[in-house]
Design an enzyme around this catalytic site. Sequence first.
Site, PDB file in Angstrom:
ATOM      1  N   LYS A  11       0.828  -1.209   0.000  1.00 55.56           N
ATOM      2  CA  LYS A  11       0.000   0.000   0.000  1.00 55.56           C
ATOM      3  C   LYS A  11       0.868   1.268   0.000  1.00 55.56           C
ATOM      4  CE  LYS A  11      -3.958  -2.183   2.349  1.00 55.56           C
ATOM      5  NZ  LYS A  11      -4.963  -2.037   3.437  1.00 55.56           N
ATOM      6  N   TYR A  51     -12.284  -1.592  -3.799  1.00 53.70           N
ATOM      7  CA  TYR A  51     -12.840  -1.838  -2.455  1.00 53.70           C
ATOM      8  C   TYR A  51     -14.365  -1.699  -2.435  1.00 53.70           C
ATOM      9  CZ  TYR A  51      -8.311  -2.097  -0.068  1.00 53.70           C
ATOM     10  OH  TYR A  51      -7.063  -2.486   0.384  1.00 53.70           O
ATOM     11  N   PHE A  59     -15.491   3.790   7.109  1.00 55.95           N
ATOM     12  CA  PHE A  59     -14.096   4.062   6.752  1.00 55.95           C
ATOM     13  C   PHE A  59     -13.862   4.081   5.238  1.00 55.95           C
ATOM     14  CE2 PHE A  59     -14.477  -0.522   7.551  1.00 55.95           C
ATOM     15  CZ  PHE A  59     -13.927  -1.067   6.400  1.00 55.95           C
ATOM     16  N   ARG A  87      -2.507 -14.511   4.503  1.00 54.32           N
ATOM     17  CA  ARG A  87      -3.190 -13.797   5.601  1.00 54.32           C
ATOM     18  C   ARG A  87      -2.430 -14.025   6.915  1.00 54.32           C
ATOM     19  NH1 ARG A  87      -7.427 -10.437   4.020  1.00 54.32           N
ATOM     20  NH2 ARG A  87      -8.201 -10.632   6.136  1.00 54.32           N
ATOM     21  N   THR A  93      -5.970  -7.336  10.495  1.00 57.38           N
ATOM     22  CA  THR A  93      -6.182  -6.033   9.860  1.00 57.38           C
ATOM     23  C   THR A  93      -5.659  -4.898  10.723  1.00 57.38           C
ATOM     24  OG1 THR A  93      -8.207  -6.972   8.903  1.00 57.38           O
ATOM     25  CG2 THR A  93      -7.949  -4.571   8.799  1.00 57.38           C
ATOM     26  N   ARG A 104       2.270  -6.829   9.307  1.00 55.56           N
ATOM     27  CA  ARG A 104       1.539  -5.682   9.859  1.00 55.56           C
ATOM     28  C   ARG A 104       1.991  -5.356  11.276  1.00 55.56           C
ATOM     29  NH1 ARG A 104      -4.378  -7.314   7.342  1.00 55.56           N
ATOM     30  NH2 ARG A 104      -4.345  -5.930   5.529  1.00 55.56           N
ATOM     31  N   ASN A 114      -2.070   0.009   6.925  1.00 55.50           N
ATOM     32  CA  ASN A 114      -1.579  -1.283   7.428  1.00 55.50           C
ATOM     33  C   ASN A 114      -0.706  -2.028   6.415  1.00 55.50           C
ATOM     34  OD1 ASN A 114      -3.593  -2.065   5.728  1.00 55.50           O
ATOM     35  ND2 ASN A 114      -4.812  -3.172   7.248  1.00 55.50           N
ATOM     36  N   HIS A 117      -2.174  -5.399   1.479  1.00 56.56           N
ATOM     37  CA  HIS A 117      -3.465  -6.057   1.267  1.00 56.56           C
ATOM     38  C   HIS A 117      -3.237  -7.518   0.897  1.00 56.56           C
ATOM     39  CE1 HIS A 117      -7.439  -6.941  -0.448  1.00 56.56           C
ATOM     40  NE2 HIS A 117      -6.776  -7.522  -1.432  1.00 56.56           N
ATOM     41  N   GLU A 128      -9.379  -9.982  -8.016  1.00 54.61           N
ATOM     42  CA  GLU A 128      -8.454  -8.895  -7.676  1.00 54.61           C
ATOM     43  C   GLU A 128      -7.198  -8.915  -8.553  1.00 54.61           C
ATOM     44  OE1 GLU A 128      -9.825  -8.572  -2.988  1.00 54.61           O
ATOM     45  OE2 GLU A 128      -7.783  -9.182  -3.471  1.00 54.61           O
TER      46      GLU A 128
END
Length: 145
Positions: A11, A51, A59, A87, A93, A104, A114, A117, A128
Amino acid sequence: MAVERTLAILKPDCVRKELIGDVLRRIQDAGFTILGLRMTRLSKREAEGFYAVHKGKAFFDELTTFMSSGPCVPVALEKENAIADFRALIGATNPKEAAEGTIRSDFAGSIGENIVHGSDSVANGQVEINYFFDQATLVANEPVG
Ligand code: GDP
């Protein structure tokens, strides 16, 4: 276990903090194969499209403003059990809740920023990946031997 694909996005905070190399190192050390990688800056509209599932949440505007605030690095990844393993590698998250040693936990500043993704299912991973990469390019990049 089945070979799966997942989409990672390093990100804008990851790029700004000059952590691209560190995060890619961890991803490769964890056994993921990189099939596609590029740097791009999302428009607000593109971030909203990516998203879309979060549209209407409190948010959403903050998230899509942040995701379009600077360049990011989408990465198409392949590995056995890629969805769950990625993950686990990145952690929860909210970095405050992320397990010690996860990406993270080690690098992220807040739930909004964070670092990375990761897709949450095989089906979403495919959608995606298609958002950023041509399928033909990924096939061409499959490891030889
Ligand atoms: P992920 O799959 O772990 O990335 O989490 P989600 O799919 O639930 O949310 C997508 C992204 O929205 C997260 O990675 C966060 O950056 C952001 N996000 C989720 N919840 C919040 C929140 O409560 N506040 C803010 N500012 N961002 C959030």
